[in-house]
Scaffold this motif. Structure first.
Motif, mmCIF file in Angstrom:
data_model
loop_
_atom_site.group_PDB
_atom_site.id
_atom_site.type_symbol
_atom_site.label_atom_id
_atom_site.label_comp_id
_atom_site.label_asym_id
_atom_site.label_seq_id
_atom_site.Cartn_x
_atom_site.Cartn_y
_atom_site.Cartn_z
ATOM 1 N N ASN A 302 2.614 57.587 8.199
ATOM 2 C CA ASN A 302 2.700 59.763 7.401
ATOM 3 C C ASN A 302 1.091 59.639 7.419
ATOM 4 O OD1 ASN A 302 4.793 60.499 8.510
ATOM 5 N ND2 ASN A 302 4.969 60.926 5.984
ATOM 6 N N VAL A 303 -0.085 58.804 6.941
ATOM 7 C CA VAL A 303 -1.152 59.043 6.090
ATOM 8 C C VAL A 303 -1.827 57.626 6.841
ATOM 9 C CG1 VAL A 303 -2.529 58.417 4.258
ATOM 10 C CG2 VAL A 303 -0.462 58.944 4.236
ATOM 11 N N LEU A 304 -1.560 57.149 6.899
ATOM 12 C CA LEU A 304 -3.051 55.984 7.921
ATOM 13 C C LEU A 304 -2.714 55.750 9.998
ATOM 14 C CD1 LEU A 304 -2.633 52.596 5.733
ATOM 15 C CD2 LEU A 304 -3.910 54.650 6.367
ATOM 16 N N GLY A 305 -1.717 56.687 10.279
ATOM 17 C CA GLY A 305 -0.902 57.343 11.506
ATOM 18 C C GLY A 305 -0.654 55.609 12.534
ATOM 19 N N TYR A 306 -0.389 54.688 11.602
ATOM 20 C CA TYR A 306 0.777 53.757 12.608
ATOM 21 C C TYR A 306 1.838 54.796 13.065
ATOM 22 C CZ TYR A 306 -1.392 50.199 9.587
ATOM 23 O OH TYR A 306 -2.341 49.780 8.769
ATOM 24 N N THR A 307 2.616 54.011 14.751
ATOM 25 C CA THR A 307 3.478 54.199 15.004
ATOM 26 C C THR A 307 4.595 53.580 14.374
ATOM 27 O OG1 THR A 307 3.477 52.139 16.331
ATOM 28 C CG2 THR A 307 2.169 54.306 17.237
ATOM 29 N N PRO A 308 6.125 53.519 14.192
ATOM 30 C CA PRO A 308 7.324 52.998 14.154
ATOM 31 C C PRO A 308 7.042 51.367 14.425
ATOM 32 C CG PRO A 308 7.856 55.039 15.104
ATOM 33 C CD PRO A 308 6.466 54.515 15.332
ATOM 34 N N LEU A 309 6.454 51.124 15.014
ATOM 35 C CA LEU A 309 6.529 49.632 15.635
ATOM 36 C C LEU A 309 5.407 49.160 15.207
ATOM 37 C CD1 LEU A 309 8.009 47.249 16.675
ATOM 38 C CD2 LEU A 309 6.266 47.995 18.957
ATOM 39 N N GLU A 310 4.684 49.698 14.952
ATOM 40 C CA GLU A 310 3.141 49.564 14.381
ATOM 41 C C GLU A 310 3.455 48.988 12.270
ATOM 42 O OE1 GLU A 310 -0.753 50.766 17.133
ATOM 43 O OE2 GLU A 310 0.451 52.092 16.211
ATOM 44 N N ALA A 311 4.081 50.604 12.006
ATOM 45 C CA ALA A 311 4.679 49.845 10.771
ATOM 46 C C ALA A 311 5.689 49.089 10.541
ATOM 47 C CB ALA A 311 4.759 51.487 9.730
#
Length: 474
Positions: A302-311
């Motif tokens: 939500n803040v850094l803009g990662y995708t679910p897989l990247e998170a």
């Protein structure tokens, strides 16, 4: 007929090797813990495919968690009375079938029902996993290492949920976060049928039905009330009513247990210092640590803009830190003592949570996720193994399954309560603002509060946990 106070085993030509028992128990534990978190990244896809409402989407997670927490004590005592292998197989079979039903669901209510049955199966299975480990390995350094493996696998299951879910949703579909349990569960079931030996410690005793109903209803109602606070707040009538009813049912459970001749939960067990103090510590630490994965995933996406897989991938080092801490604890326990290792773990985790609370809306990966995450989870792993060892070391054989259920209940209920409290705290700071900076303020506040809770927990552990060393006996 053997006396209930002794450990009894079904006739067998050869006892299975301890590593086989530990491996099977850890496989079962990994599955049930993984399913607490693996569905999180699949929720948007589930909502789009099945037309779930926002409250219905929340219950995809909560139906599992409430059934899991509510039936855990019952599952632990059933293992003592009717056989640990039998409950392991029954729980895993139910869990696997429910996973299949959930993966094939065509309506929202079918998915929610399947998740609740999954939680029931997990509650029957989970206590048996730890009891099988402690029954197969003699008390002492070897058991501490076995429990460390069990703790590491359990913590790893919770940590891996985001990554596993992200991979399955991106490459296949949301259904595979549930369907993946079917082949894995079938393999573990087949191996358990051949590789486990039956054991029980309750010959001649009957299940305390009144106590079982009150404990299950009380824990489930309390868990439901905790869940309601996340959406409605702590002052909402529905949440307060459920919390009050849950506490009243648990108080009635205590009154019944004090009078029955064969209680589900012998109150004398809570007079054992190692059992009472370690479970209290697990509850407190769980209330602070469980929210880490939730808020770190939200912060990354939500803040850094990662995708679910990247998170999920971003948290892999934290997952490895849990494993390192859990497996490293037995090497420190003989020299430092189980209590001191647990305190050290809580202090390291508190330092990590404090560091994480300095997060910013434009933070870099290394300083805002990687290093504080490693510190938090290294501390969590170091604390988990000695606490589990202490919690199971003072129980009589006939109460082994119950104590294992109590360990899982303390951790699960502590985590559920902590997540509800920390979510409310974060929301109170963020308010109606939806900017990255506002969200970061809320997440940071929750990490500061968690750090304070862990410091209190470390102080309680230093005073209350027994002073036993863990070289020969935990």
């Amino acid at each position: 007929m053997l006396r209930a106070a002794s450990e009894t085993r079904a006739p067998s030509t050869t006892a299975p090797p301890a590593w086989v028992v530990v491996a099977l128990a850890c496989a079962g534990q990994f599955l049930v813990v993984l399913d607490v978190s693996v569905v999180n990244v699949a929720l948007p896809s589930m909502r789009a495919d099945l037309g779930l409402s926002a409250p219905g989407l929340q219950w995809v997670v909560n139906a599992y968690a409430i059934a899991f927490a509510g039936f855990m004590l019952l599952g632990g005592r059933a293992g003592d009375l009717y056989g640990r292998k039998r409950m392991f197989v029954l729980g895993l079979g139910l869990f696997t079938l429910a996973s299949l039903a959930g993966g094939l669901a065509q309506e929202g209510w079918q998915l929610l029902l399947a998740r609740a049955v999954q939680g029931l199966g997990a509650a029957v299975l989970a206590p048996s996993t730890l009891t099988l480990v402690t029954s197969a390995v003699p008390e002492g350094a070897a058991r501490a290492r076995a429990i460390a493996t069990w703790s590491a696998v359990g913590a790893g299951g919770g940590a891996a949920g985001g990554l596993v879910g992200g991979v399955l949703v991106d490459l296949l579909s949301w259904r595979w976060v549930l369907l993946i349990n079917v082949p894995v569960g079938a393999v573990v079931l087949a191996c358990a049928a051949r590789g486990l030996r039956e054991s029980r410690a309750g010959a001649g005793r009957r299940l305390d039905v009144a106590g079982a109903l009150l404990a299950t209803a009380g824990l489930a109602t309390l868990a439901y009330g905790i869940v309601r606070t996340e959406a409605d707040g702590w002052t909402a009538p529905g949440a307060l009513t459920a919390l009050g009813a849950g506490l009243a049912l648990l108080a009635l459970f205590v009154a019944v247990e004090a009078r029955t001749t064969a209680p589900l939960m012998p109150l004398t067990l809570l007079r054992v210092r190692s059992v009472a103090s370690a479970n209290a510590a697990m509850f407190v630490c769980g209330s602070a640590m469980f929210c880490m994965w939730f808020f770190m995933t939200l912060y990354a996406q939500n803040v850094l803009g990662y995708t679910p897989l990247e998170a999920g991938a971003a948290l892999i080092p934290s997952s490895l830190a849990v494993l390192l801490g859990s497996k490293g604890a037995p090497w420190l326990m003989p020299s430092l003592g189980a209590r001191n290792v647990a305190v050290l773990g809580a202090l390291l985790a508190a330092a990590g949570f404090g560091w994480q609370s300095t997060m910013t809306a434009d933070g870099g990966y290394v300083t805002s996720i990687l290093l504080p995450g490693i510190l938090m989870m290294l501390g969590a792993g170091l604390a988990a193994t000695p606490l589990a060892s202490l919690a199971t070391s003072g129980a009589a054989p006939q109460d082994a399954g119950l104590v294992s259920g109590l360990v899982n209940t303390s951790r699960t209920m502590g985590g559920s309560l902590g997540l509800a409290v920390m979510s409310t705290i974060a929301a109170s700071r963020t308010g109606d603002r939806t900017t990255g900076a506002a969200l970061t303020e809320g997440y940071a506040l929750s990490f500061r509060v968690s750090a304070a809770v862990l410091l209190v927990g470390a102080a309680v552990m230093a005073v209350w946990l027994p002073r036993k060393r863990a070289g020969a006996s935990v």
